[in-house]
Write a protein that holds these residues in place. Structure first.
Motif, short mmCIF file in Angstrom:
data_model
loop_
_atom_site.label_atom_id
_atom_site.label_comp_id
_atom_site.label_asym_id
_atom_site.label_seq_id
_atom_site.Cartn_x
_atom_site.Cartn_y
_atom_site.Cartn_z
N ARG A 125 2.18 0.20 0.02
CA ARG A 125 3.40 -0.26 0.88
C ARG A 125 3.39 0.31 1.69
O ARG A 125 3.71 1.60 1.74
N ALA A 126 3.98 -0.35 2.82
CA ALA A 126 4.14 -0.51 3.96
C ALA A 126 5.76 -0.47 4.33
O ALA A 126 6.32 -1.43 3.65
N ILE B 25 3.17 -5.80 7.93
CA ILE B 25 2.27 -5.39 9.51
C ILE B 25 1.23 -6.60 8.82
O ILE B 25 -0.25 -6.64 9.32
N LEU B 26 1.43 -7.00 8.95
CA LEU B 26 0.66 -9.44 8.33
C LEU B 26 -0.55 -8.63 7.54
O LEU B 26 0.23 -8.74 6.69
N ASN B 27 -1.79 -9.13 7.58
CA ASN B 27 -2.40 -8.92 6.92
C ASN B 27 -3.38 -7.85 7.34
O ASN B 27 -4.64 -7.88 7.38
N GLY C 189 -9.31 -6.87 -2.40
CA GLY C 189 -8.09 -6.91 -2.05
C GLY C 189 -7.02 -7.61 -1.41
O GLY C 189 -7.75 -8.71 -1.16
N SER C 190 -5.91 -7.49 -1.77
CA SER C 190 -5.24 -8.74 -1.41
C SER C 190 -3.59 -7.93 -0.80
O SER C 190 -3.45 -7.22 -0.75
N PHE D 74 0.41 -4.15 -0.91
CA PHE D 74 -1.23 -4.74 -0.85
C PHE D 74 -2.02 -4.12 -2.23
O PHE D 74 -1.48 -2.68 -2.43
N THR D 75 -2.86 -4.56 -2.37
CA THR D 75 -3.66 -3.94 -3.64
C THR D 75 -4.99 -3.46 -3.52
O THR D 75 -5.90 -4.73 -2.90
N LEU D 76 -5.93 -2.68 -3.44
CA LEU D 76 -6.76 -2.43 -3.87
C LEU D 76 -7.82 -2.94 -5.18
O LEU D 76 -6.36 -2.06 -6.33
#
Lengths: 120, 106
Positions: free
Chosen positions: B24-25, B29-31, B64-65, B71-73
């Motif tokens: 989590r940012a 941070i866009l992508n 990744g998504s 975001f998730t790995l």
């Protein structure tokens, strides 16, 4: 083969200076920005500094700004990091890294690293 | 500065399991997010960039998504060689920052 080879690490006393070097091969060095990243023993990754292909843009992490200086010599396919006023907490592996395309991009090529140990 | 927070900090799973690691940012941070794998004594290896693009040569069980701040790995079917520490990284602008890492035991 794309390769980054660092050198210049060693055991130094607190307060002293050191210059790390990284020689690049297998790609057109002066087409790309470059960065330095470090990793203290058993710890995570810490970005230190980045430099654009022509040295026009240089940025630093707050933790090293004013003590570390990044530079490059495109004629010699070389990247440098000058470390000054070294502290025990600067002890780490120091990696030279190449981003994929842009100055701020994922780091797809890493050198093997050079070890800096700061101790009296 | 934008902070990157990974969870969990460590996990244990079995061969064949599906594993997810989150990042989590503190701001959007866009992508502009990458995932790295680091095995003991080795250099970090880029797995995924632009949040979901698989780096060449990386097995397709990695994916990744996410975009913005979450975001998730995902590793779809865990293999013994996936034992490592995984780091996320945001690179939208300076300072580039990494998550604190997730140690995956198998």
């Amino acid at each position: 083969e794309v390769q980054l080879v660092e050198s210049g690490g060693g055991l130094v006393q607190p307060g002293t200076s050191l210059r790390l070097s990284c020689v690049a091969s297998g790609f057109t060095f002066d087409d790309y920005a470059m960065h330095w990243v470090r990793q203290a023993p058993g710890k995570g990754l810490e970005w230190l500094s980045g430099i654009s292909w022509n040295s026009a843009t240089i940025t630093y992490a707050g933790s090293v700004k004013g003590r570390f200086t990044i530079s490059r010599d495109n004629d010699k396919n070389s990247l440098f990091l000058h470390l000054t006023n070294l502290r025990p907490e600067d002890t780490a592996f120091y990696y030279c890294v190449k981003p994929r395309e842009l100055l701020y991009d994922a780091f797809h090529i890493w050198g093997q690293g050079t070890v800096v140990t700061v101790s009296s | 500065d934008i902070q990157m927070t990974q969870s969990p900090s460590s996990l244990s799973a079995s061969v064949g399991d599906r594993v997810t690691i989150s990042c989590r940012a503190s701001q959007g941070i866009l992508n502009s997010l990458a995932w790295y794998q680091q095995k003991p004594g080795k250099v970090p290896k880029l797995l995924i960039y632009a949040a979901s693009t698989l780096q060449s040569g990386v097995p397709s069980r990695f994916s990744g998504s996410g975009s913005g701040t979450d975001f998730t790995l995902t590793i779809s079917s865990l293999q013994p060689e996936d034992a490592a520490t995984y780091f996320c990284q945001k690179y939208v602008s300076a300072p580039v920052t990494f998550g604190q890492g997730t140690r995956l035991e198998i």
